[in-house]
Write an enzyme that holds these catalytic residues in place. Structure first.
Site: not given
Ligand code: PMT
Length: 410
Positions: A217, A285, A295, A312-313, A332, A346, A350
């Protein structure tokens, strides 16, 4: 608030292509409440004009050692002594050589000789000039005289060569100055987090698809790095677990570089125990269930299907630790819609203590940008919207909040 606020900065600009960065530097200094008086060498005026600097600094720009008007308005001794910081940016090899050898043949070098402050040099030059033994000797002499050297950075140069010699970016100069002020000041603010240990995650993660492709990201790591820097400046022993970013390690912070979410979780576990955990990383995620060893080739069956599995979180794992949970866990929430409601959900899911919500919709330019606008939501339900600010300032405020919360819990 930045410790540059109210400081008088004498900014000496010498002549190199990096002088264009000075314009932004002046702006950044002023944003932090510093007063900037600029001096341009003859060569600097080939790259930036006194008018452009004066427009940004709001003050007269000086360039002539023998100006009768300048001497009657403000003599060069007063110019060099009346400032809190003497900053040379960019600092060319030539000006550093003259400063190291005590020459005083123009206004800039005279001020460097006459000042009672230890000047701070931000070098910018070609890689061969930087690595030349003469420059390195001059550098050592300046350091031995108590001067600070910020940079240079590594990278591609305007001349097409590659290596160390680039002037560091204005925000890195600012961070360096703030660090120096804190370190130099006898009255440096108390270290409210002294004796505390902090772990911060920052940057993106990269989840491999095959040896040359990955899912990632747009996180630059700027917000997380600024938080690690602010926690360290407040006295916390700080470990920064960082995904792949293009940032300099913050002063006084131990950086653990990682690539994937699984590696990030392992590095966080290895860095525990801690009093403070701040999850500023943009952790992917999902990851590919199996990453190809070779490749992936185009085939007759069209595009491949990539099966994803959940990562995993890290924040939830740390928040929900039964033993050894950090006293304060801050997450965050990066949202593109329903900022507050999604962030609150969230926080509850969490089980962190505080969640810092930011709207990362395209028009906000939070990912990769220098500014952030956050809403700080507490597990008790209180939500406080902070005004848009530089990520460093958001970080300083988060560090102050951490100190208050830990005091409250003590
Ligand atoms: O890096 P910059 O360019 O400076 O941009 C800053 C930022 C936008 C990345 C930062 O301010 C930010 O919002 N970081 C969190 C980004 C994110 O992934 O948010 P999220 O809402 O998807 O995740 C919620 C929280 O869970 C975050 O604290 C995240 O670090 C954490 N998380 C998420 C997934 C996962 N597998 N593990 C986690 O720890």
């Amino acid at each position: 608030m930045s410790n540059l606020s109210g400081k008088h900065v004498l900014l000496i600009v010498s002549g190199g292509i990096a002088a264009y960065k000075t314009l932004d530097l002046v702006r950044r200094l002023r944003e932090r409440g510093a007063n900037v008086t600029a001096v341009l060498t003859k060569a600097a005026k080939q790259f930036v004009t006194p008018l452009s600097i004066a427009s940004l600094s709001g003050r007269k720009v000086y360039d002539d050692l023998f100006s009768l008007t300048d001497e009657t308005e403000m003599g060069h001794i007063q110019l060099s002594r009346g400032s809190d910081l003497v900053l040379v940016a960019p600092a060319t090899a030539d000006l550093m050589a003259r400063a190291a050898n005590g020459l005083a043949d123009d206004l800039a070098s005279t001020l460097l000789l006459a000042t009672d402050k230890a000047p701070i040099f931000v070098p910018a030059m070609n890689v061969r000039m930087w690595t030349h033994p003469a420059t390195q000797r001059n550098m050592s002499a300046l350091r031995a005289a108590g001067c600070a050297i910020l940079g240079p950075a590594d990278g591609e140069m305007a001349c097409g060569e590659f290596g160390p010699g680039r002037m560091i970016e204005p925000l890195d100069v600012i961070a360096g100055l703030e660090g120096l002020i804190a370190a130099r000041s006898d009255a440096s603010p108390a270290k409210p987090l002294a004796g505390r240990r902090a772990i911060v995650t920052a940057g993106p993660t990269r989840e491999p698809i095959d040896p040359v492709r990955y899912i990632s990201n747009k996180s630059s790591g700027k917000q997380g790095y600024a938080i690690a820097s602010a926690l360290a400046a407040a006295g916390a022993e700080t470990v920064l677990v960082s995904g792949p970013v293009d940032l300099r390690p913050p002063a006084g912070v131990t950086v653990k570089p990682v690539e994937s979410a699984v590696e990030m979780l392992d590095a966080v576990r290895a860095a525990l125990p801690a009093d403070i955990f701040v999850a500023a990383a943009a952790v992917a995620d999902w990851r590919a269930k199996t990453a190809g060893l070779q490749k992936t080739k185009k085939g007759p069956d069209g595009p491949p299907t990539i099966e994803l599995v959940e990562n995993p979180d890290i924040l939830a794992t740390v928040s929900q630790m039964r033993t050894g949970r950090p006293t304060l866990v801050i997450g965050f929430a990066a949202e593109t819609e329903n900022l507050i409601a999604n962030a609150q959900a969230k926080l509850a899911r969490k089980q962190c203590d505080i969640i810092v919500a930011n709207d990362v919709g395209a028009e906000q330019a939070i990912f990769g940008g220098d500014l952030n606008r956050v809403v700080v939501i507490d597990k008790g339900g209180a939500a406080e919207a902070w005004p848009q600010a530089n990520k460093a300032d958001v970080a300083t405020r988060i560090a102050a909040l951490v100190a208050t919360r830990l005091d409250d819990k003590a």
